[in-house]
Design a protein around this motif. Structure first.
Motif, PDB file in Angstrom:
ATOM      1  N   GLY A 187      -9.457 -24.781  21.859  1.00 33.19           N
ATOM      2  CA  GLY A 187      -7.712 -25.762  21.655  1.00 33.19           C
ATOM      3  C   GLY A 187      -8.156 -26.498  23.082  1.00 33.19           C
ATOM      4  O   GLY A 187      -6.943 -27.537  22.683  1.00 33.19           O
ATOM      5  N   LEU A 188      -8.167 -26.387  23.961  1.00 34.79           N
ATOM      6  CA  LEU A 188      -8.763 -27.584  25.269  1.00 34.79           C
ATOM      7  C   LEU A 188      -9.475 -28.835  24.487  1.00 34.79           C
ATOM      8  O   LEU A 188      -9.414 -29.660  24.878  1.00 34.79           O
ATOM      9  CB  LEU A 188      -8.529 -26.904  26.241  1.00 34.79           C
ATOM     10  N   THR A 189     -10.382 -28.289  23.542  1.00 29.98           N
ATOM     11  CA  THR A 189     -11.026 -29.288  23.065  1.00 29.98           C
ATOM     12  C   THR A 189     -10.823 -30.380  22.337  1.00 29.98           C
ATOM     13  O   THR A 189      -9.837 -32.050  22.453  1.00 29.98           O
ATOM     14  CB  THR A 189     -12.316 -28.775  22.599  1.00 29.98           C
ATOM     15  N   GLU A 190      -9.339 -29.466  21.377  1.00 28.58           N
ATOM     16  CA  GLU A 190      -8.774 -29.853  20.561  1.00 28.58           C
ATOM     17  C   GLU A 190      -7.646 -31.120  21.556  1.00 28.58           C
ATOM     18  O   GLU A 190      -7.456 -32.116  20.953  1.00 28.58           O
ATOM     19  CB  GLU A 190      -8.065 -29.404  19.606  1.00 28.58           C
ATOM     20  N   PHE A 191      -7.192 -30.484  22.399  1.00 28.47           N
ATOM     21  CA  PHE A 191      -5.710 -31.612  22.708  1.00 28.47           C
ATOM     22  C   PHE A 191      -6.606 -32.382  23.925  1.00 28.47           C
ATOM     23  O   PHE A 191      -5.678 -33.418  23.556  1.00 28.47           O
ATOM     24  CB  PHE A 191      -5.731 -30.196  23.637  1.00 28.47           C
ATOM     25  N   ALA A 192      -8.299 -31.982  24.203  1.00 25.98           N
ATOM     26  CA  ALA A 192      -8.418 -33.518  24.665  1.00 25.98           C
ATOM     27  C   ALA A 192      -8.661 -34.416  23.207  1.00 25.98           C
ATOM     28  O   ALA A 192      -8.180 -35.878  24.280  1.00 25.98           O
ATOM     29  CB  ALA A 192     -10.208 -33.274  25.488  1.00 25.98           C
ATOM     30  N   ALA A 193      -8.891 -34.482  22.832  1.00 25.27           N
ATOM     31  CA  ALA A 193      -9.150 -35.190  21.508  1.00 25.27           C
ATOM     32  C   ALA A 193      -8.040 -36.296  21.473  1.00 25.27           C
ATOM     33  O   ALA A 193      -8.181 -37.155  20.873  1.00 25.27           O
ATOM     34  CB  ALA A 193     -10.042 -34.672  20.379  1.00 25.27           C
ATOM     35  N   LYS A 194      -6.859 -34.776  21.133  1.00 26.88           N
ATOM     36  CA  LYS A 194      -5.783 -36.097  19.838  1.00 26.88           C
ATOM     37  C   LYS A 194      -4.789 -35.950  21.155  1.00 26.88           C
ATOM     38  O   LYS A 194      -4.089 -36.763  21.073  1.00 26.88           O
ATOM     39  CB  LYS A 194      -5.011 -34.496  19.899  1.00 26.88           C
ATOM     40  N   THR A 195      -4.634 -35.482  22.391  1.00 25.30           N
ATOM     41  CA  THR A 195      -3.102 -35.789  23.513  1.00 25.30           C
ATOM     42  C   THR A 195      -3.872 -36.762  24.242  1.00 25.30           C
ATOM     43  O   THR A 195      -3.027 -38.007  24.830  1.00 25.30           O
ATOM     44  CB  THR A 195      -2.663 -34.338  23.869  1.00 25.30           C
ATOM     45  N   LEU A 196      -4.558 -36.234  24.668  1.00 27.40           N
ATOM     46  CA  LEU A 196      -5.717 -37.594  25.668  1.00 27.40           C
ATOM     47  C   LEU A 196      -6.631 -38.153  25.341  1.00 27.40           C
ATOM     48  O   LEU A 196      -6.639 -39.384  26.269  1.00 27.40           O
ATOM     49  CB  LEU A 196      -6.847 -35.883  26.806  1.00 27.40           C
ATOM     50  N   LYS A 197      -6.479 -38.717  24.120  1.00 28.74           N
ATOM     51  CA  LYS A 197      -7.594 -38.975  23.381  1.00 28.74           C
ATOM     52  C   LYS A 197      -9.052 -39.649  24.088  1.00 28.74           C
ATOM     53  O   LYS A 197      -9.310 -40.881  23.913  1.00 28.74           O
ATOM     54  CB  LYS A 197      -7.297 -40.738  23.553  1.00 28.74           C
ATOM     55  N   ALA A 198      -9.511 -38.506  24.551  1.00 28.22           N
ATOM     56  CA  ALA A 198     -10.504 -38.642  25.748  1.00 28.22           C
ATOM     57  C   ALA A 198     -12.181 -38.632  24.362  1.00 28.22           C
ATOM     58  O   ALA A 198     -11.960 -38.140  23.483  1.00 28.22           O
ATOM     59  CB  ALA A 198     -11.088 -37.485  25.640  1.00 28.22           C
ATOM     60  N   LYS A 199     -12.949 -39.149  24.686  1.00 28.13           N
ATOM     61  CA  LYS A 199     -14.311 -39.421  24.080  1.00 28.13           C
ATOM     62  C   LYS A 199     -15.076 -38.968  24.468  1.00 28.13           C
ATOM     63  O   LYS A 199     -16.036 -38.857  24.225  1.00 28.13           O
ATOM     64  CB  LYS A 199     -13.967 -40.873  23.746  1.00 28.13           C
ATOM     65  N   ARG A 200     -14.902 -39.017  26.148  1.00 27.08           N
ATOM     66  CA  ARG A 200     -16.539 -38.316  26.694  1.00 27.08           C
ATOM     67  C   ARG A 200     -16.063 -37.313  27.337  1.00 27.08           C
ATOM     68  O   ARG A 200     -14.928 -37.213  28.543  1.00 27.08           O
ATOM     69  CB  ARG A 200     -16.651 -39.805  27.736  1.00 27.08           C
ATOM     70  N   LEU A 201     -16.582 -36.254  26.756  1.00 25.69           N
ATOM     71  CA  LEU A 201     -16.360 -34.883  28.309  1.00 25.69           C
ATOM     72  C   LEU A 201     -16.827 -34.340  28.375  1.00 25.69           C
ATOM     73  O   LEU A 201     -18.216 -34.159  29.101  1.00 25.69           O
ATOM     74  CB  LEU A 201     -16.001 -33.579  26.933  1.00 25.69           C
ATOM     75  N   GLY A 202     -16.650 -33.821  30.055  1.00 27.03           N
ATOM     76  CA  GLY A 202     -17.690 -32.925  30.827  1.00 27.03           C
ATOM     77  C   GLY A 202     -17.158 -31.671  30.928  1.00 27.03           C
ATOM     78  O   GLY A 202     -15.976 -31.262  30.721  1.00 27.03           O
ATOM     79  N   VAL A 203     -18.544 -30.679  31.061  1.00 27.89           N
ATOM     80  CA  VAL A 203     -17.770 -29.303  30.508  1.00 27.89           C
ATOM     81  C   VAL A 203     -18.822 -28.607  32.329  1.00 27.89           C
ATOM     82  O   VAL A 203     -19.743 -28.668  32.453  1.00 27.89           O
ATOM     83  CB  VAL A 203     -18.512 -29.240  29.713  1.00 27.89           C
ATOM     84  N   ILE A 204     -17.754 -27.929  32.880  1.00 25.39           N
ATOM     85  CA  ILE A 204     -18.812 -26.778  33.307  1.00 25.39           C
ATOM     86  C   ILE A 204     -18.241 -25.941  33.393  1.00 25.39           C
ATOM     87  O   ILE A 204     -17.187 -25.013  33.377  1.00 25.39           O
ATOM     88  CB  ILE A 204     -18.214 -27.195  35.035  1.00 25.39           C
ATOM     89  N   VAL A 205     -19.050 -24.400  33.611  1.00 19.71           N
ATOM     90  CA  VAL A 205     -18.978 -23.333  32.375  1.00 19.71           C
ATOM     91  C   VAL A 205     -19.940 -22.197  32.542  1.00 19.71           C
ATOM     92  O   VAL A 205     -20.578 -22.716  33.687  1.00 19.71           O
ATOM     93  CB  VAL A 205     -18.999 -22.895  31.221  1.00 19.71           C
ATOM     94  N   HIS A 206     -19.899 -21.042  33.092  1.00 21.29           N
ATOM     95  CA  HIS A 206     -20.301 -19.865  33.895  1.00 21.29           C
ATOM     96  C   HIS A 206     -21.854 -19.492  33.100  1.00 21.29           C
ATOM     97  O   HIS A 206     -22.342 -20.072  31.672  1.00 21.29           O
ATOM     98  CB  HIS A 206     -19.662 -18.728  34.437  1.00 21.29           C
ATOM     99  N   ASP A 207     -22.948 -19.052  33.923  1.00 18.65           N
ATOM    100  CA  ASP A 207     -23.889 -19.173  32.993  1.00 18.65           C
ATOM    101  C   ASP A 207     -24.854 -17.978  32.450  1.00 18.65           C
ATOM    102  O   ASP A 207     -25.462 -17.219  33.235  1.00 18.65           O
ATOM    103  CB  ASP A 207     -25.230 -19.426  33.997  1.00 18.65           C
ATOM    104  N   ASP A 208     -23.394 -17.381  31.684  1.00 21.32           N
ATOM    105  CA  ASP A 208     -23.405 -16.480  31.079  1.00 21.32           C
ATOM    106  C   ASP A 208     -23.109 -16.475  29.870  1.00 21.32           C
ATOM    107  O   ASP A 208     -22.922 -16.703  29.622  1.00 21.32           O
ATOM    108  CB  ASP A 208     -22.292 -15.306  31.820  1.00 21.32           C
ATOM    109  N   GLU A 209     -23.132 -14.842  29.168  1.00 17.26           N
ATOM    110  CA  GLU A 209     -22.209 -14.780  27.380  1.00 17.26           C
ATOM    111  C   GLU A 209     -20.967 -15.287  27.626  1.00 17.26           C
ATOM    112  O   GLU A 209     -20.000 -15.984  26.562  1.00 17.26           O
ATOM    113  CB  GLU A 209     -22.050 -13.269  27.778  1.00 17.26           C
ATOM    114  N   TYR A 210     -19.969 -15.561  28.784  1.00 15.59           N
ATOM    115  CA  TYR A 210     -19.011 -16.379  28.524  1.00 15.59           C
ATOM    116  C   TYR A 210     -18.880 -17.430  28.811  1.00 15.59           C
ATOM    117  O   TYR A 210     -18.287 -18.318  27.726  1.00 15.59           O
ATOM    118  CB  TYR A 210     -17.913 -15.645  30.225  1.00 15.59           C
TER     119      TYR A 210
END
Length: 408
Positions: A168-191
């Protein structure tokens, strides 16, 4: 001869009466043998963290769910049966949760289970639930491992899985924020693994490039290096999939490093209560360009939010309900709808079939609550809200996961 024939007919009639009586007796025995169901009641076993540091994730959702059951009882019940709830404290820990589930099923003889606010703890009971063939409808737990791969007797993720929030957030970034380059920070686990796989898949679908990925441990105390790496990559938007404590650190550094010109998006799991989150961050600059994924429709709709707060307070006056209270509403609504749909001849298998065919529209949800034989996650639609540290504004549109990503 005539007397003999008449006697034979009499014998046959008597035999037919005996057979019918036996059939009725058998039917009554089968009905009585179904655990947790009588002519007058349906027993639901509820478990949640009712004490300890995670009580807000369980007590308030459990209370609002019970309030909905009591409303049903006041209207006459379901097919003439009243709902009775037996409650256990699972402390959001695997061992206490499994013990609670076993007691509810084997000692209290409940018909179905309704509970669980922490996915890892819930999945610890999956083997027992499957073996005993007792349906479980999760209370607040929404993690992927509870519903992927789907198993027959477990239903959950009413606030959206990690996949739904990440997509949902990736779609929002593309469609509403018009982002082309995405930076990601997530945990190093299953989540983190599940979130990242979904983000990559969704980004590709929307023609975006993931220019930087930072993996952080759950117990991280300093996010200086990963946030500097994200800043150096110059993304158009940043997507964070952290738990609450790391999310506070991420947003603090985001502000400290002067990154607020770049939108930052946080998954709902990292911000259970926006007002508390803002207080913990303690920097107004952090909220100039901050967005959250959010499952229910109440955030940003004060009238809807207050409706459920008032219902809670009409019964419970000992505490102010937390942000997770609302999470208990949709699963209780689904259980009530499935019990109605299963009909008066109630069995666990009929309940499972009713849940599998459920498509329920709730004012609280951005999309239908929907299951299927091969699907146990309740919703794949998400809201996105803008949070300025004080005010929450729901963004136009609904964003969703299409069920296909790199996790398969």
């Amino acid at each position: 001869m005539r007397r003999s024939i008449q006697s034979g007919h009499g014998f046959m009639r008597a035999a037919a009466v005996l057979i019918a009586a036996a059939a009725l007796a058998g039917a009554s025995f089968r009905a009585a043998a179904e655990p947790g169901v009588t002519d007058k009641e349906i027993v639901i076993g509820m478990f949640a963290p009712m004490s300890g540091p995670l009580v807000a994730y369980g007590l308030d959702p459990a209370r609002i769910a019970q309030t909905l059951y009591e409303e049903v009882n006041q209207k006459g019940g379901i097919h003439g049966r009243k709902i009775r709830v037996v409650t256990e404290d699972d402390k959001c820990q695997p061992n206490p949760l499994v013990a609670a589930v076993k007691k509810l099923v084997t000692v209290d003889n409940v018909f179905i289970l309704h509970g669980g606010s922490c996915t890892a703890a819930v999945t610890a009971a999956q083997e027992f639930i499957t073996r005993e063939k007792v349906p479980l409808v999760m209370l607040a737990a929404s993690g992927d491992s509870g519903v992927f791969p789907p198993t027959r007797y477990m239903f959950g993720s009413f606030m959206g899985t990690q996949r739904a929030h990440a997509a949902g957030l990736t779609e929002f970034a593309a469609k509403t924020l018009k982002a082309k380059r995405l930076g990601v920070i997530v945990h190093d686990d299953e989540y983190g693994n599940s979130s990242l796989a979904t983000i990559r898949s969704a980004a590709e679908r929307f023609g975006m490039e993931v220019v930087a990925v930072e993996r952080i441990p759950l117990n991280i105390s300093d996010v200086t290096a990963p946030m500097l790496n994200l800043r150096a990559a110059k993304p158009d938007a940043i997507l964070s999939g952290g738990y609450p404590a790391p999310s506070v650190l991420i947003v603090q550094k985001y502000a400290e490093f002067g990154m607020s010109a770049t939108p930052i998006m946080l998954m709902m799991q990292g911000v259970p209560t926006p007002s508390v989150f803002a207080k913990n961050v303690g920097n107004e600059a952090a909220f100039r360009n901050l967005y959250l994924s959010w499952g229910p429709n109440d955030l940003g709709d004060e009238a809807l939010h207050q409706k459920w707060i008032n219902l809670y307070k009409s019964k419970y006056t000992d505490r102010e309900p937390g942000g997770f209270m609302i999470v208990g509403v949709p699963p209780a609504q689904a259980i009530i709808a499935a019990l109605e749909k299963a009909g008066p001849n109630l069995t666990r298998e009929r309940f499972v079939e009713a849940m599998e065919s459920l498509e329920l529209n709730s004012e609280l949800m951005p999309g239908p609550i929907k299951f299927a034989p091969g699907r146990r996650d309740a919703t794949r639609h998400e809201n996105v809200v803008k949070f300025d540290g004080v005010k929450v504004t729901r963004m136009p549109g609904v964003y969703s996961w299409n069920g296909m990503d790199g996790n398969k």
